[in-house]
Design an enzyme around this catalytic site. Structure first.
Site, PDB file in Angstrom:
ATOM      1  N   TYR A 146       1.104  -1.144  -0.054  1.00  0.00           N
ATOM      2  CA  TYR A 146      -0.262   0.047   0.230  1.00  0.00           C
ATOM      3  C   TYR A 146       0.581   1.051  -0.224  1.00  0.00           C
ATOM      4  O   TYR A 146       1.859   1.591   0.629  1.00  0.00           O
ATOM      5  CB  TYR A 146      -1.039  -0.048   1.088  1.00  0.00           C
ATOM      6  CG  TYR A 146      -1.434   1.163   1.381  1.00  0.00           C
ATOM      7  CD1 TYR A 146      -2.501   1.330   0.730  1.00  0.00           C
ATOM      8  CD2 TYR A 146      -1.910   2.154   2.229  1.00  0.00           C
ATOM      9  CE1 TYR A 146      -3.492   2.272   0.503  1.00  0.00           C
ATOM     10  CE2 TYR A 146      -2.538   3.341   2.067  1.00  0.00           C
ATOM     11  CZ  TYR A 146      -3.227   3.180   1.635  1.00  0.00           C
ATOM     12  OH  TYR A 146      -4.406   4.518   1.449  1.00  0.00           O
ATOM     13  N   ASP A 241       9.494   2.722   0.691  1.00  0.00           N
ATOM     14  CA  ASP A 241       8.360   3.728   0.689  1.00  0.00           C
ATOM     15  C   ASP A 241       8.275   3.227   2.780  1.00  0.00           C
ATOM     16  O   ASP A 241       7.624   2.011   3.116  1.00  0.00           O
ATOM     17  CB  ASP A 241       6.844   3.597   0.475  1.00  0.00           C
ATOM     18  CG  ASP A 241       5.567   3.970   1.310  1.00  0.00           C
ATOM     19  OD1 ASP A 241       6.056   4.651   2.312  1.00  0.00           O
ATOM     20  OD2 ASP A 241       4.347   3.996   0.772  1.00  0.00           O
ATOM     21  N   LYS A 269       3.714   8.765   9.342  1.00  0.00           N
ATOM     22  CA  LYS A 269       2.987   8.435  10.534  1.00  0.00           C
ATOM     23  C   LYS A 269       4.043   9.004  11.693  1.00  0.00           C
ATOM     24  O   LYS A 269       3.850   9.757  11.570  1.00  0.00           O
ATOM     25  CB  LYS A 269       3.535   7.214  10.620  1.00  0.00           C
ATOM     26  CG  LYS A 269       1.822   6.752   9.000  1.00  0.00           C
ATOM     27  CD  LYS A 269       1.315   5.026   8.725  1.00  0.00           C
ATOM     28  CE  LYS A 269       0.642   4.830   8.552  1.00  0.00           C
ATOM     29  NZ  LYS A 269       0.263   4.130   7.127  1.00  0.00           N
TER      30      LYS A 269
HETATM   31  C1  LIG Z   1      -0.090   4.745   5.545  1.00  0.00           C
HETATM   32  C2  LIG Z   1       1.317   4.678   4.743  1.00  0.00           C
HETATM   33  C3  LIG Z   1       0.619   5.113   3.493  1.00  0.00           C
HETATM   34  C4  LIG Z   1      -0.870   6.519   3.362  1.00  0.00           C
HETATM   35  O1  LIG Z   1      -0.488   7.358   4.420  1.00  0.00           O
HETATM   36  P1  LIG Z   1      -1.651   8.554   4.672  1.00  0.00           P
HETATM   37  O2  LIG Z   1      -0.622   9.091   5.334  1.00  0.00           O
HETATM   38  O3  LIG Z   1      -2.599   7.534   4.840  1.00  0.00           O
HETATM   39  O4  LIG Z   1      -2.022   8.839   3.519  1.00  0.00           O
HETATM   40  C5  LIG Z   1       1.331   5.314   1.775  1.00  0.00           C
HETATM   41  N1  LIG Z   1       2.268   4.265   2.692  1.00  0.00           N
HETATM   42  C6  LIG Z   1       2.546   3.585   3.377  1.00  0.00           C
HETATM   43  C7  LIG Z   1       3.152   2.166   3.476  1.00  0.00           C
HETATM   44  C8  LIG Z   1       1.546   3.108   4.389  1.00  0.00           C
HETATM   45  O5  LIG Z   1       1.333   2.580   5.072  1.00  0.00           O
END
Ligand SMILES: *Cc1c(COP(=O)(O)O)cnc(C)c1O
Length: 436
Positions: A146, A241, A269
């Site tokens: 994701y 990511d 986060k």
């Molecule tokens: C949570 C997450 C996102 C998206 O971040 P948001 O602040 O919710 O837009 C992207 N990549 C990873 C790996 C994530 O865990």
């Protein structure tokens, strides 16, 4: 006590009249587990409190940002300090400078960084930089990873989509989707084939180095290394990511642990201490392509907001000496010991990120490294477990495919309480099947 309280029921009815599904992010609606979501009023330390006055021991932790727990005093004071000086300046300021200096000083492969407001935005911008730098347009991603909800990344994406009827979102422009290639995780041959065919068109490969949005799927180091080598050999950039893993597993994230250094990294986060944030960074010559230094446009009215910057800085300063990571590792190991060998239950864990998987039909013999390795009944087996825990005052993310998080606010007793609840025979709790 097993169903939602009266006030949660009433608020959910009202919320569904004015917002899709009654929520502002899909998993919060409890669709994957059934029943009525608890409306929370606040959190403190390891606990959440709902509108009906019930307390929950929380292992969702706002889906990851709260590595120090809810309403941590140090983070609160930092945010209150920012608040007292004015909460949005729209000018050059030094709050973000401090955070940027701390990150670039401790993560050598991030020489330059830009703050944005979400992980989604960070990914979107990093992809733009990669396309500008290479003059290519295709992006390779992995099934089950994701990367936020930008159109091009909503294919086989995990997180909320893991429990959706279809693996891709509706409403994606075909022209955008055509530029995204999707490869299976943990499959070197498929990766080589993909590069053999499209290598010269691939601007970047993006991966969660520790995929944590479709359960927890640790990759073999050889796979990540070969990914890095293959990308480099074809002139494609490597994007890690680390929105979920950055500053959560170690101060240098998963890249630090694996000693694989990407060209670009995305964060979110933890780096905002629980306030809205994202960031992307990497090699200086790539980041110098970003406006106003270069031709890649990217801007944000509320970017580098003082609250998020000060809360993030306070959080990272507490993590910098590494002691908290050792403490979290000890707590995680304790959970693992307590659950060892429990029938029908598998715990995947890396540091303070864990995933509980239930199955009645048994687990694969090989480690779970890709969505197709998960037992087919994992989704449906989770709902009764979730509700049995909820009835005991333990809150997990309300989806079979979301991971759990330990925080500095959790105690040994909290870990033992979770283990005990997981090992207890499931009370037959109603609420598991009465979702709308
Ligand atoms: C949570 C997450 C996102 C998206 O971040 P948001 O602040 O919710 O837009 C992207 N990549 C990873 C790996 C994530 O865990």
């Amino acid at each position: 006590m097993s169903g939602a309280g009266e006030r949660s029921e009433e608020l959910f009815l009202r919320a569904r009249r004015v917002s899709p599904g009654g929520v502002h992010s899909p998993v919060r609606a409890f669709r994957g587990v059934g029943g009525t979501p608890r409306f929370m009023t606040g959190g403190a330390g390891a606990h959440l409190r709902d509108v009906d006055g019930r307390e929950y021991l929380d292992f969702c932790m706002a889906f990851g940002p709260l590595i120090l727990g809810h309403a941590d005093t140090g983070v609160r004071l930092a945010a209150e300090g920012a608040l007292s000086r004015g909460w949005s300046l729209g000018t050059a300021e030094a709050y973000s400078l401090e955070l940027a200096e701390l990150i670039t000083a401790s993560v050598p492969w991030v020489e330059s960084i830009r703050f944005v407001n979400s992980g989604t935005e960070a990914v979107m911008s990093a992809l733009r930089v990669a396309r500008a730098a290479t003059g290519r347009s295709k992006i390779l991603k992995f099934e089950g990873c994701y990367h936020g909800h930008t159109d091009s990344m909503l294919l086989r994406a995990g997180s909320g989509l893991a429990e959706a009827p279809l693996p891709d979102s509706a409403g994606l422009a075909p022209d955008v989707v055509r530029e995204t290639l999707v490869a299976p995780l943990d499959d070197q041959a498929a990766l080589q084939a993909m590069f053999a065919r499209y290598g010269r068109e691939i601007a970047a490969v993006i991966i969660e180095p520790l995929p944590a949005n479709y359960g927890l799927l640790p990759q073999r180091p050889e796979f990540l290394r070969s990914l890095a080598q293959t990308a480099r050999a074809h002139g494609s950039l490597l994007i890690f990511d680390e929105v979920i893993s950055g500053f959560r597993l170690s101060f240098q994230g998963y890249a630090g642990l694996s000693a694989i250094h990407p060209d670009l990294t995305t964060y979110g986060k933890v780096i905002g201490g629980g306030f809205p944030v994202g960031a992307y960074g990497g090699r200086r010559e790539l980041m110098e392509l970003v406006a106003p230094a270069g031709p890649v446009y990217q801007a944000g009215t509320l970017s580098a907001n003082p609250l998020a910057m000060c809360a993030g800085l306070a959080t990272l300063q507490r993590l910098a000496d590494g002691r908290l990571y050792r403490r979290l590792e000890d707590l995680g190991a304790r959970l693992q010991r307590a659950l060892g060998g429990a029938p029908g239950l598998a715990l995947q864990r890396v540091g303070s990120i864990f995933w509980i998987c239930r199955s009645g039909s048994g687990f694969p013999v090989t480690p779970m490294r890709a969505p197709q390795h998960l037992p087919p009944d994992a989704g449906q087996r989770f709902a009764p477990l979730f509700h049995s825990l909820l009835a005991r005052g333990i809150y997990l993310a309300p989806s079979a495919f979301e991971v759990g998080f330990l925080s500095a606010a959790h105690s040994e007793a909290d870990i033992d309480a979770l283990a005990q609840a997981l090992l207890a025979p499931e009370a037959s709790v109603h609420g598991g099947g009465d979702g709308d």
